[in-house]
Design an enzyme around this catalytic site. Structure first.
Site, mmCIF file in Angstrom:
data_model
loop_
_atom_site.group_PDB
_atom_site.id
_atom_site.type_symbol
_atom_site.label_atom_id
_atom_site.label_comp_id
_atom_site.label_asym_id
_atom_site.label_seq_id
_atom_site.Cartn_x
_atom_site.Cartn_y
_atom_site.Cartn_z
ATOM 1 N N ARG A 132 0.852 -1.186 0.000
ATOM 2 C CA ARG A 132 0.000 0.000 0.000
ATOM 3 C C ARG A 132 0.889 1.237 0.000
ATOM 4 O O ARG A 132 0.961 1.959 -0.976
ATOM 5 C CB ARG A 132 -0.863 -0.082 1.269
ATOM 6 C CG ARG A 132 -2.041 0.792 1.342
ATOM 7 C CD ARG A 132 -2.947 0.420 2.508
ATOM 8 N NE ARG A 132 -2.318 0.508 3.823
ATOM 9 C CZ ARG A 132 -2.973 0.438 4.982
ATOM 10 N NH1 ARG A 132 -4.273 0.275 4.990
ATOM 11 N NH2 ARG A 132 -2.340 0.530 6.135
ATOM 12 N N HIS A 161 3.523 -2.843 7.980
ATOM 13 C CA HIS A 161 2.117 -3.155 8.285
ATOM 14 C C HIS A 161 1.773 -4.523 7.716
ATOM 15 O O HIS A 161 2.157 -4.839 6.584
ATOM 16 C CB HIS A 161 1.214 -2.071 7.681
ATOM 17 C CG HIS A 161 -0.192 -2.106 8.203
ATOM 18 N ND1 HIS A 161 -0.486 -2.150 9.547
ATOM 19 C CD2 HIS A 161 -1.389 -2.098 7.560
ATOM 20 C CE1 HIS A 161 -1.806 -2.173 9.708
ATOM 21 N NE2 HIS A 161 -2.367 -2.142 8.517
ATOM 22 N N ARG A 218 0.674 -1.798 17.704
ATOM 23 C CA ARG A 218 -0.209 -0.704 17.253
ATOM 24 C C ARG A 218 -1.652 -1.175 17.136
ATOM 25 O O ARG A 218 -2.228 -1.191 16.055
ATOM 26 C CB ARG A 218 0.218 -0.199 15.864
ATOM 27 C CG ARG A 218 1.610 0.339 15.725
ATOM 28 C CD ARG A 218 1.800 0.985 14.337
ATOM 29 N NE ARG A 218 1.360 0.158 13.251
ATOM 30 C CZ ARG A 218 2.136 -0.692 12.575
ATOM 31 N NH1 ARG A 218 3.412 -0.815 12.875
ATOM 32 N NH2 ARG A 218 1.633 -1.401 11.584
ATOM 33 N N TYR A 263 -40.981 1.498 4.440
ATOM 34 C CA TYR A 263 -40.843 1.537 2.974
ATOM 35 C C TYR A 263 -40.908 0.147 2.356
ATOM 36 O O TYR A 263 -40.241 -0.780 2.828
ATOM 37 C CB TYR A 263 -39.494 2.154 2.598
ATOM 38 C CG TYR A 263 -39.416 3.640 2.840
ATOM 39 C CD1 TYR A 263 -40.260 4.523 2.161
ATOM 40 C CD2 TYR A 263 -38.482 4.155 3.726
ATOM 41 C CE1 TYR A 263 -40.169 5.896 2.382
ATOM 42 C CE2 TYR A 263 -38.382 5.515 3.944
ATOM 43 C CZ TYR A 263 -39.233 6.390 3.271
ATOM 44 O OH TYR A 263 -39.147 7.722 3.490
ATOM 45 N N CYS A 310 -34.992 3.072 7.873
ATOM 46 C CA CYS A 310 -35.138 4.355 7.165
ATOM 47 C C CYS A 310 -33.964 5.272 7.512
ATOM 48 O O CYS A 310 -33.124 4.932 8.340
ATOM 49 C CB CYS A 310 -36.446 5.034 7.566
ATOM 50 S SG CYS A 310 -37.894 3.988 7.387
ATOM 51 N N MET A 311 -33.955 6.442 6.913
ATOM 52 C CA MET A 311 -32.843 7.366 7.165
ATOM 53 C C MET A 311 -32.789 7.775 8.642
ATOM 54 O O MET A 311 -31.711 7.838 9.240
ATOM 55 C CB MET A 311 -32.981 8.609 6.285
ATOM 56 C CG MET A 311 -31.774 9.534 6.367
ATOM 57 S SD MET A 311 -31.924 11.035 5.398
ATOM 58 C CE MET A 311 -31.863 10.431 3.735
ATOM 59 N N ASP A 312 -33.959 8.034 9.236
ATOM 60 C CA ASP A 312 -33.984 8.555 10.610
ATOM 61 C C ASP A 312 -34.808 7.710 11.562
ATOM 62 O O ASP A 312 -34.998 8.106 12.711
ATOM 63 C CB ASP A 312 -34.598 9.971 10.622
ATOM 64 C CG ASP A 312 -34.061 10.824 9.515
ATOM 65 O OD1 ASP A 312 -32.843 11.052 9.510
ATOM 66 O OD2 ASP A 312 -34.841 11.229 8.638
HETATM 67 C C1 LIG Z 1 -0.389 1.402 9.916
HETATM 68 C C2 LIG Z 1 -1.478 0.916 10.810
HETATM 69 N N1 LIG Z 1 -1.167 0.393 12.007
HETATM 70 C C3 LIG Z 1 -2.108 -0.069 12.861
HETATM 71 C C4 LIG Z 1 -3.439 -0.027 12.520
HETATM 72 C C5 LIG Z 1 -4.454 -0.594 13.486
HETATM 73 O O1 LIG Z 1 -5.070 -1.712 12.918
HETATM 74 P P1 LIG Z 1 -6.130 -2.578 13.756
HETATM 75 O O2 LIG Z 1 -7.295 -1.695 13.963
HETATM 76 O O3 LIG Z 1 -6.415 -3.732 12.871
HETATM 77 O O4 LIG Z 1 -5.470 -2.940 15.016
HETATM 78 C C6 LIG Z 1 -3.812 0.503 11.291
HETATM 79 C C7 LIG Z 1 -5.229 0.542 10.919
HETATM 80 O O5 LIG Z 1 -5.632 0.321 9.828
HETATM 81 C C8 LIG Z 1 -2.808 0.986 10.407
HETATM 82 O O6 LIG Z 1 -3.124 1.500 9.205
#
Ligand SMILES: Cc1ncc(COP(=O)(O)O)c(C=O)c1O
Length: 372
Positions: A132, A161, A218, A263, A310-312
């Site tokens: 990516r 990642h 992370r 609807y 519905c929307m709301d």
């Molecule tokens: C670079 C990076 N690190 C960590 C995360 C956290 O991912 P997750 O919510 O799967 O723990 C994301 C989320 O997409 C991310 O883009």
């Protein structure tokens, strides 16, 4: 607040989850609070995660980092995607840690660091198979040469990642981690000082892959107590969902068997009984795919959606249970002994938990749990 519909966020659950993720990973925790804290409210989530022991925060956009700073959050904030070069000075001024993977930003930060006489700390992102963003393998040596020569920059972090950490097949993850180790070895050979923060693990990596944890994990979705995939159960890791979507019955009536509603008249009453109207809909982020499928908790019992979302507004079949305007309704989260899980919505709507919570719209105020 005039409208009774709101999202209640349990800061204690976020705090608990951050502590749990730290404990089970044995690494430091970078709490991912992008997209307004996955719909939970970034500032409140950031504070709760830090209270639970997270030492870093991560966002996707410079703007999201600035919002944390404006709210007085002073913890380290990593901006996960490389920002435009024009944002470099703002990031440095606000002590937001840039992710870098292209030469022009590295050069701009180098210049800023030299100018102020103190290197700018950055995290270098390498692509090991997500495909990516991040420095691709053929460019690793060139970026390392540039980074080693950049006196105005200090590479304090290196990360990648994972593309398939949530899947039973682990080959891709193994290959990505091998690639990451290859990059670290090349960085050392190129003369880059050992980075303090090596990190690869999103939630699935944190929960399922001990080798992915390095110095820092992370987690995003797991911080919110939600599962990264249908067959990975966040609760089994001691994580707690933090969000409730709550409203009140706005209209209630008895209908006779065969009465069709909403609807397209896609639903008809199976018997004489009570029908409740709820004052929220797909404009709040309740997927229209839950038509005739979702369930809401009223008086501690699951009650099925009746007809088209519905929307709301949404209609709910309550059978013999007399409902009244003002009765509490929970669409996500717990009421009594029952709980509707985000994972159920995701399965019905053929999507992932991430999309459900990030699409709960700004029309829903986020309030601390138990405040009303
Ligand atoms: C670079 C990076 N690190 C960590 C995360 C956290 O991912 P997750 O919510 O799967 O723990 C994301 C989320 O997409 C991310 O883009």
């Amino acid at each position: 607040m005039i409208r009774p519909t709101r999202i209640e966020v349990d800061a204690a659950a976020i705090c608990h989850n951050a502590a749990r993720l730290r404990e089970l990973s044995g690494a430091e925790v970078c709490a991912v609070v992008k997209a307004d804290g996955y719909g939970h409210g970034a500032v409140e989530v950031a504070r709760a995660a830090l209270a639970g022991g997270a030492t870093w925060l991560a966002v996707a956009l410079v703007e999201e980092g600035l919002a944390l700073r404006a709210a007085g959050v002073d913890a380290p904030v990593l901006v996960l995607a490389e920002p435009p070069v024009a944002a470099a000075a703002t990031m440095v001024a606000q002590a937001l840690t840039p992710t870098v993977y292209r030469p022009p930003l590295l050069a701009a930060l180098d210049a800023l660091g030299r100018e102020r006489g103190e290197p700018v700390a950055v995290h270098l992102k390498v692509d090991t198979g997500m495909g990516r963003v991040g420095v691709p393998e053929p460019d690793w040596d060139a970026v390392l040469r540039q980074a080693v020569a950049a006196e105005g920059v200090r590479v304090e972090g290196v990360f990648t990642h994972l593309a398939r950490a949530d899947e039973p097949d682990q080959d891709t993850t193994r290959q990505q981690l091998a690639g990451f180790d290859r990059f670290l070895a090349r960085a050392a050979r190129a003369g880059l000082p050992a980075p303090k923060w090596r990190h690869t693990a999103n939630s699935a990596g944190t929960l399922l892959h001990a080798d992915a944890r390095y110095d820092l994990v992370r987690p995003g979705i797991a911080l919110y107590g939600l599962s990264p995939a249908q067959d990975v159960d966040a609760a089994a890791f001691g994580l707690r969902p933090a969000l409730r979507l709550v409203t009140e019955v706005s209209f209630a009536k008895r209908v006779t068997a065969g009465t069709s509603v909403s609807y397209g008249h896609r639903w008809s009453a199976p018997a004489d009984g009570w029908l409740a109207t709820l004052p929220l809909g797909y404009a709040d982020g309740v997927p229209r795919a839950l038509t005739n499928f979702g369930e809401a908790l009223i008086h501690g019992r699951r009650r099925p959606f009746a007809g088209t979302v519905c929307m709301d507004q949404i209609l709910v079949w309550c059978g013999d249970d007399p409902v009244e305007v003002g009765d509490e309704v929970v669409l996500l989260g717990r009421q009594g002994d029952q709980r509707v899980r985000v994972e159920e919505w995701a399965a019905h709507a053929d999507t992932i938990t991430y999309e459900i919570v990030t699409q709960l719209t700004a029309r829903l105020p986020r309030t601390p749990a138990g405040q009303r």
